[in-house]
Scaffold this motif. Structure first.
Motif, short mmCIF file in Angstrom:
data_model
loop_
_atom_site.label_atom_id
_atom_site.label_comp_id
_atom_site.label_asym_id
_atom_site.label_seq_id
_atom_site.Cartn_x
_atom_site.Cartn_y
_atom_site.Cartn_z
N TYR A 6 3.72 -6.70 10.19
CA TYR A 6 2.86 -6.29 9.09
C TYR A 6 1.50 -5.89 9.62
O TYR A 6 1.01 -6.45 10.60
CB TYR A 6 2.67 -7.44 8.10
CG TYR A 6 3.97 -8.02 7.58
CD1 TYR A 6 4.68 -8.94 8.33
CD2 TYR A 6 4.47 -7.64 6.33
CE1 TYR A 6 5.87 -9.47 7.87
CE2 TYR A 6 5.66 -8.17 5.85
CZ TYR A 6 6.35 -9.07 6.63
OH TYR A 6 7.53 -9.59 6.16
N TYR A 52 -2.45 -5.82 8.03
CA TYR A 52 -3.33 -6.19 6.93
C TYR A 52 -4.74 -5.69 7.24
O TYR A 52 -5.14 -5.57 8.39
CB TYR A 52 -3.39 -7.71 6.76
CG TYR A 52 -2.16 -8.32 6.15
CD1 TYR A 52 -1.07 -8.64 6.93
CD2 TYR A 52 -2.09 -8.57 4.78
CE1 TYR A 52 0.07 -9.19 6.38
CE2 TYR A 52 -0.96 -9.12 4.21
CZ TYR A 52 0.11 -9.43 5.02
OH TYR A 52 1.24 -9.98 4.46
N GLN A 83 -2.34 -6.02 2.25
CA GLN A 83 -1.25 -5.58 3.10
C GLN A 83 -1.19 -4.06 3.10
O GLN A 83 -1.20 -3.43 2.05
CB GLN A 83 0.07 -6.16 2.62
CG GLN A 83 1.25 -5.84 3.52
CD GLN A 83 2.51 -6.58 3.13
OE1 GLN A 83 2.47 -7.76 2.79
NE2 GLN A 83 3.64 -5.90 3.17
N VAL A 143 2.51 0.07 1.92
CA VAL A 143 2.16 -0.67 0.72
C VAL A 143 0.89 -0.07 0.11
O VAL A 143 0.86 0.30 -1.05
CB VAL A 143 1.96 -2.17 1.03
CG1 VAL A 143 1.54 -2.92 -0.21
CG2 VAL A 143 3.22 -2.75 1.63
#
Lengths: 113, 110
Positions: B34, B36, B46, B59
């Motif tokens: 991921y 962030y 995110q 996202v």
């Protein structure tokens, strides 16, 4: 949609007192709940999690949290607090393994010696 | 034990310049990865996630892109930086639940 609320942006207390940081969540099904700590200038460190089972979960650094389904809360606790606990604390909610992790806005804790 | 490394530690860049931030994880095969972003004093947002090589889901884009060229590597990039890109970028991996975060890259765009 799921959400996380940390109503207290700033919390100040004296060393030796008991600390409790509040977290409430909005999600209709069973949540996965987490607490993270961020020291100034650093990344996030995992403190503890609630997935299922015992509603009081213990984590690192002497912290614990209680999951209360009745009022959708997951408050972080520690007693006594130490000046080194001063940091920003984030509550987070995940609705399924590997899915989006939603963070609250964080609570900045200041513990005075 | 798994270790996650990010590079660079910090960057100061000019508006309009390109950017590439990297993340590698060791000790875990086929991790979920991921990206962030955290504005100064803010919460975490995110940006992207990837469950396998060559696959990235967006996202929130923020005029950024991500790629996963290797199983253990995740790259965040843009061709033109904006002032709003300033902040703290964190790479994370996921076991079955939650996230474990890398040390982060602090980006200042001037």
């Amino acid at each position: 949609a799921q959400s996380v609320d940390q109503p207290d942006a700033h919390v100040t207390l004296s060393e030796g007192a008991s600390l409790e940081l509040r977290c409430s969540y909005s999600y209709s099904a069973a949540p996965y709940l987490f607490w993270y700590v961020q020291y100034p200038g650093q990344s996030l460190q995992f403190l503890l999690k609630y997935i299922t089972g015992d509603t009081v979960v213990k984590g690192t650094k002497g912290f614990e949290a209680e999951f209360r389904k009745s009022n959708s809360s997951f408050n972080l606790k520690k007693s006594p607090a130490h000046w080194s606990d001063s940091a920003k604390y984030f509550c987070a909610l995940e609705i399924g393994t590997g899915s989006k992790l939603s963070f609250g806005k964080g609570a900045k804790l200041t513990v005075s010696p | 034990a798994q270790t996650i490394h990010q590079w660079p530690v910090a960057e100061i860049k000019a508006v309009g310049s390109p950017l590439s931030l990297g993340c590698t994880i060791k000790g875990k095969s086929s991790p979920n990865l991921y990206w962030y972003w955290q504005a100064t004093g803010g919460t975490l947002q995110q940006l992207f996630y990837s469950i396998t090589v060559g696959q990235v889901e967006s996202v929130v884009q923020l005029n950024l892109s991500a790629s996963r060229p290797k199983d253990d590597q995740f790259i965040l990039s843009t061709e033109k930086l904006l002032l709003s890109h300033s902040g703290f970028y964190l790479c994370a991996w996921s076991p079955d639940w939650g996230r474990y975060f890398g040390p982060g890259t602090r980006l200042t765009v001037l």
